[in-house]
Scaffold this motif. Structure first.
Motif, PDB file in Angstrom:
ATOM      1  N   LYS A   2       0.849  -1.183   0.000  1.00 46.86           N
ATOM      2  CA  LYS A   2       0.000   0.000   0.000  1.00 46.86           C
ATOM      3  C   LYS A   2       0.887   1.235   0.000  1.00 46.86           C
ATOM      4  O   LYS A   2       1.743   1.382   0.864  1.00 46.86           O
ATOM      5  N   ILE A   3       0.690   2.088  -0.984  1.00 46.56           N
ATOM      6  CA  ILE A   3       1.475   3.325  -1.067  1.00 46.56           C
ATOM      7  C   ILE A   3       0.929   4.330  -0.055  1.00 46.56           C
ATOM      8  O   ILE A   3      -0.258   4.654  -0.065  1.00 46.56           O
ATOM      9  N   TYR A  89       5.910   3.186   1.454  1.00 47.10           N
ATOM     10  CA  TYR A  89       4.887   2.161   1.235  1.00 47.10           C
ATOM     11  C   TYR A  89       4.843   1.202   2.414  1.00 47.10           C
ATOM     12  O   TYR A  89       5.796   1.080   3.176  1.00 47.10           O
ATOM     13  N   GLU A  95       6.379  -0.087   7.339  1.00 44.27           N
ATOM     14  CA  GLU A  95       6.523   0.979   6.346  1.00 44.27           C
ATOM     15  C   GLU A  95       7.991   1.174   5.965  1.00 44.27           C
ATOM     16  O   GLU A  95       8.862   1.230   6.835  1.00 44.27           O
TER      17      GLU A  95
END
Length: 210
Positions: A2-3, A89, A95
């Motif tokens: 997930k960006i 991301y 992250e």
């Protein structure tokens, strides 16, 4: 994958420093959104920022290097001495931040690019810049060619994805959705079935012999 956000400076036609947060309002609350605008407004630049920061590659340029940047006149905004592309991301609740940058010498020639990949604790990986794209591939679970076909479809790539061979599309979709585990379970079930079938046939032959 997930960006979370992208930051960049002086990439293609978008001069200056910019940031897009996908974890903040209004994008955070948007189930789907579109990148729109006239030709040359920088739509594809946003996609270039992502692949530059992750892989040191962009769909429109076979190889990103100081030589190719100087030769093609692309990637770095004209008359600018430095540029960078950064992406944060999330993978499996961790992250990571990957950064690509380039700058000019005092004489106006571009230096070689630099890349850094930061761990969730903010400490950079102990890697050479040439090793960072492979590390991003390992974390994301997709190689560059798979990424641009399945996650980030640049202009013309969507048709190429639809025309890809059935097995290639299936593998891409498995990598994206994480459903490859079911293929492995299916293979295991098939192997187990064959094993018991062979044992049953052996028992049958023994019974007939008796």
């Amino acid at each position: 994958m997930k960006i979370i956000s992208i930051r960049f400076k002086n990439i293609n036609s978008l001069k200056g420093e910019h940031q897009i947060r996908f974890d903040k309002y209004p994008l955070q609350d948007s189930g789907i959104f579109a990148i729109t605008g006239p030709t040359g407004s920088g739509k594809s630049t946003l996609l270039d920022v992502i692949t530059l920061a992750l892989f040191n590659q962009i769909p429109r340029l076979p190889k990103v290097s100081k030589t190719e940047i100087t030769k093609s006149g692309s990637v770095v905004t004209h008359n600018c001495k430095e540029a960078f592309a950064q992406i944060t991301y999330r993978v499996k609740n961790n992250e990571y931040t990957s950064v690509w940058s380039i700058s000019q010498t005092k004489k106006g020639a571009f230096k070689d690019y630099e890349m850094t990949l930061f761990k969730p604790d903010g400490i950079p990986f102990d890697l050479k810049k040439s090793e960072i794209p492979a590390q991003n591939e390992a974390l994301i679970g997709l190689k560059y060619q798979q990424f641009i076909k399945a996650i980030l479809l640049s202009q013309g790539e969507f048709a190429r994805f639809l025309k890809a061979k059935k097995n290639e599309r299936g593998k891409l979709l498995e990598d994206i959705t994480g459903t490859d585990i079911y293929r492995h379970l299916g293979e295991l079930c098939h192997q187990t079935y064959k094993k018991f079938l062979q044992e049953l046939e052996q028992k049958r032959q023994e019974w007939e012999a008796i």
